[in-house]
Design an enzyme around this catalytic site. Sequence first.
Site, PDB file in Angstrom:
ATOM      1  CD  GLU A  12    -105.507 -14.331  -3.808  1.00  0.00           C
ATOM      2  OE1 GLU A  12    -105.705 -15.002  -2.793  1.00  0.00           O
ATOM      3  OE2 GLU A  12    -105.232 -13.126  -3.769  1.00  0.00           O
ATOM      4  CB  SER A 138    -103.277 -17.173  -3.122  1.00  0.00           C
ATOM      5  OG  SER A 138    -104.547 -17.127  -2.543  1.00  0.00           O
ATOM      6  CE1 TYR A 204    -106.501 -21.252  -1.400  1.00  0.00           C
ATOM      7  CE2 TYR A 204    -104.692 -20.416  -2.734  1.00  0.00           C
ATOM      8  CZ  TYR A 204    -105.621 -20.242  -1.735  1.00  0.00           C
ATOM      9  OH  TYR A 204    -105.687 -19.062  -1.057  1.00  0.00           O
ATOM     10  NE  ARG A 243    -104.281 -17.518   7.045  1.00  0.00           N
ATOM     11  CZ  ARG A 243    -104.249 -17.560   5.720  1.00  0.00           C
ATOM     12  NH1 ARG A 243    -105.348 -17.740   5.020  1.00  0.00           N
ATOM     13  NH2 ARG A 243    -103.109 -17.406   5.082  1.00  0.00           N
ATOM     14  CG  ASP A 245    -100.439 -16.139   6.974  1.00  0.00           C
ATOM     15  OD1 ASP A 245    -101.323 -16.578   7.726  1.00  0.00           O
ATOM     16  OD2 ASP A 245    -100.591 -16.011   5.741  1.00  0.00           O
ATOM     17  CD  GLU A 258     -99.072 -12.802   2.826  1.00  0.00           C
ATOM     18  OE1 GLU A 258    -100.185 -13.053   2.337  1.00  0.00           O
ATOM     19  OE2 GLU A 258     -98.028 -12.736   2.156  1.00  0.00           O
ATOM     20  CG  ASN A 260    -104.089 -13.493   4.121  1.00  0.00           C
ATOM     21  OD1 ASN A 260    -103.852 -13.407   2.933  1.00  0.00           O
ATOM     22  ND2 ASN A 260    -103.256 -14.075   4.968  1.00  0.00           N
ATOM     23  N   GLY A 264    -109.412 -17.341   2.731  1.00  0.00           N
ATOM     24  CA  GLY A 264    -110.191 -18.380   2.060  1.00  0.00           C
ATOM     25  C   GLY A 264    -111.229 -19.013   2.972  1.00  0.00           C
TER      26      GLY A 264
END
Length: 292
Positions: A12, A138, A204, A243, A245, A258, A260, A264
């Site tokens: 990443e 990612s 992305y 974050r 998800d 998951e 994070n 980002g």
Amino acid sequence: MIAVLMGGNSAERDVSLNSGASIYKSLKNQNIDCFKFDWLGDNLNQLWAQNFDKAFIALHGRGGEDGTIQRQLEKRNIAYTGSNANASKQCMDKAKTKDIWKQHNLALSPWIVANIGQAIPEIDFPLPWAVKPILEGSSVGISKVEDMSQLKPALKLAFKYDDTVLIEKWIEGSEYTVSILNGKPLPVIQIKVDQGFYDYQSKYISDATQYLCPCGLSNADEKHLQEIALQAFNVMGAKTWGRVDFILDKNNTPYLLEINTVPGMTSHSLVPMAAKASGLSFDELVLAIVNG
């Protein structure tokens, strides 16, 4: 003085460089003394030679999100943003995360763990499956397996990134994400992918991916998702920001995917989007993370 740590040598790296550049620009906008540091994995001595009070960690993936850089900063009593080394390490490991969430009776799709060079344990849940490396972010190295002939190439791809792989039941449904900032969940975002699933390309590169905020859920369902996200974040020992998800199946039942701990911070990123929906500018978000 704030050091914005970016780059790294994970899959990443490019995303991290973008995040770091956005954060650096924001700090400069606010007249905060700062500098950018591109960590290449072996040049930390150059960082320690600089004079700074705090690190803003914008390193995604291995090295930056798994407790490695956090541990180095802790050794030197240097303050930094986000979760501590232990929590970062746990959150980065998808299998460990699932184990902890399961202990707290949070909703998960069934899974098994496969190790390179060993026989795959019996899989007692139906196809389709998601095959993913346990230590990448990612959506790197993820495949959808719809019949047994696809399992071998999916494992081969995942094992390129990691010696341990998660095979979990693929939940068909809509993807949602909940950002957490200083103990509070931000507005929920629904992610709508043009085709396939929310992979690296969708995250992305593609401009066809849609991010809906308001997310389209009823107020009660959105609040429920925020409550689960906050619990999922807290039981992992995560701090300041992150974050969580989810997938919601056709019955609107949420399944955790998951967490994070260094999400980002690019133009395509979800935490800035959620912050904006709650009335925070990008500069205010960066400052909230620095002061968190």
